[in-house]
Design an enzyme around this catalytic site. Structure first.
Site, short mmCIF file in Angstrom:
data_model
loop_
_atom_site.label_atom_id
_atom_site.label_comp_id
_atom_site.label_asym_id
_atom_site.label_seq_id
_atom_site.Cartn_x
_atom_site.Cartn_y
_atom_site.Cartn_z
N SER A 157 6.71 16.65 -42.15
CA SER A 157 6.69 15.18 -41.97
C SER A 157 7.91 14.46 -42.52
CB SER A 157 5.45 14.59 -42.61
OG SER A 157 4.37 14.75 -41.74
N VAL A 195 4.08 18.73 -45.25
CA VAL A 195 3.14 19.81 -45.60
C VAL A 195 3.83 21.16 -45.80
CG1 VAL A 195 1.03 18.79 -44.64
CG2 VAL A 195 2.48 20.25 -43.19
N TYR A 200 1.05 9.19 -47.12
CA TYR A 200 -0.25 9.05 -46.45
C TYR A 200 -1.23 8.31 -47.35
CZ TYR A 200 2.20 13.32 -45.13
OH TYR A 200 3.17 14.23 -44.84
N TYR A 254 7.76 16.47 -30.90
CA TYR A 254 7.22 16.18 -32.24
C TYR A 254 7.18 17.46 -33.09
CZ TYR A 254 3.79 15.33 -35.88
OH TYR A 254 3.17 15.26 -37.10
N LYS A 284 9.99 12.64 -40.10
CA LYS A 284 9.62 11.33 -39.58
C LYS A 284 10.58 10.23 -40.03
CE LYS A 284 4.87 12.81 -38.95
NZ LYS A 284 3.76 13.45 -39.59
N1 GLN Z 1 3.60 18.98 -38.31
C1 GLN Z 1 2.62 18.54 -39.24
C2 GLN Z 1 1.41 17.97 -38.50
O1 GLN Z 1 1.59 17.30 -37.54
C3 GLN Z 1 3.22 17.52 -40.15
C4 GLN Z 1 2.23 16.95 -41.14
C5 GLN Z 1 2.78 16.66 -42.48
O2 GLN Z 1 3.82 17.17 -42.92
N2 GLN Z 1 2.04 15.86 -43.21
O3 GLN Z 1 0.31 18.19 -38.86
#
Ligand code: GLN
Length: 304
Positions: free
Chosen positions: A63, A258, A240, A188, A66
């Site tokens: 993530s 993650v 988050y 994505y 992003k």
């Molecule tokens: N690729 C992961 C997902 O879409 C990214 C989530 C994350 O890093 N929080 O679940």
């Protein structure tokens, strides 16, 4: 300030927690990563840098990507982006569907999956070769031409991205995706699969810390105003449903993934990236969070 000593003190203090949590395993390829790794890289703007542990090992940024896709999409659409994505913290899990349904397909912010899936759609609609553009943008930010996608991680995530597919179909239903769901999910997952080290990330994020020296690459302009806004969203939405806790304990804008990475920055002063794959229940690195909390405590430097 003896930053190297502080990093070493931080490491000693967090060592007792090194077996807490476990690495993400809902993406099969990430379950293969050795969870017992820790690295940190501190980049003081203006030259010096300090590091410890596996700071040069590449890992899946997930993530954290992003922030890069937001920078590109914001540069393409300007304030029109906010008609499709909100800028409020979600207080929910990164892959939650509930809020998206209540709010008729407008994601709360660009850093939850729903928001970043819309960002991928913006890149697909507006760039000739979004995959190539994205990786070149990241390479330029980090000053490292060797940064790559991991096709293995992207394929692994795509093979079981049922929740992200549900989010994408809900967005499509509400008219908030212009492209085919499969194409958007593919981009994505590719962007999430990029592999970078703590050193690469700390370097890449200097563009978001140095607001007085606007960064520009192939039409992406990180103006003072855009950098300010991206930092505001990192501060309020970067973790988050743990964004409040991160602001409370660490007190810096930042973004986690993650894969176990976290990047944070002190505007005009430094960027810092930490990595350790074992996560807490909210998908944030346990050692990474503790390291940053201690770092800002021991340095007694705070933006607040
Ligand atoms: N690729 C992961 C997902 O879409 C990214 C989530 C994350 O890093 N929080 O679940």
């Amino acid at each position: 300030m003896n930053y190297q000593q502080i990093l070493e003190d931080v490491y000693q203090e967090i060592k007792p927690f090194e077996k807490d949590g476990k690495q993400a395993d809902y993406i099969p390829a990430l379950a293969q990563v050795d969870p017992d790794q820790f690295g940190v890289y501190l980049n003081i703007l203006g030259g010096e840098h300090y590091s410890l542990g596996a700071y040069d090992t590449k890992f899946s940024i997930q993530s954290i990507s992003k922030v890069f896709s937001l920078a590109i999409a914001l540069s393409i659409l300007g304030k029109d982006l906010w008609t499709r994505i909100g800028k409020e913290p979600s207080g929910s899990a990164f892959n939650s569907l509930v809020q998206l349904e209540y709010e008729s397909g407008k994601p709360r912010n660009p850093f939850i999956n729903a928001g970043a899936i819309v960002l991928a759609d913006v890149l697909l609609s507006n760039l000739e070769n979004p995959e190539e553009f994205f990786i070149n943008f990241v390479r330029t930010l980090a000053g490292n031409p060797d940064i790559q996608y991991s096709q293995e991680v992207a394929d692994s995530e795509l093979s079981c991205s049922y929740l992200n597919a549900s989010i994408a179909y809900l967005l499509k239903h509400h008219g908030n995706l212009e492209n085919d769901v499969a194409d958007v999910l593919h981009l994505y997952c590719m962007m999430c699969s990029v592999e970078m080290s703590c050193k690469d990330l700390a370097q890449a994020f200097t563009a978001f810390a140095r607001s007085n020296e606007p960064f520009s690459h192939a039409g992406v302009n990180l103006t003072v105003s855009r950098v300010k806004r991206i930092n505001a969203i990192m501060q309020t939405c970067g973790f988050y449903d743990e964004a409040g806790e991160f602001a409370f304990l660490v007190g810096l804008p930042g973004k986690s993934g993650v894969g176990g990475g976290i990047v944070a920055l002190y505007p005009s002063k430094y960027t810092i990236a930490v990595w350790s794959p074992r996560l807490n229940g909210r998908g944030n690195s346990i050692m990474g969070l503790k390291a940053l909390e201690l770092f800002t405590t021991l340095t007694t430097e705070s933006i607040f």
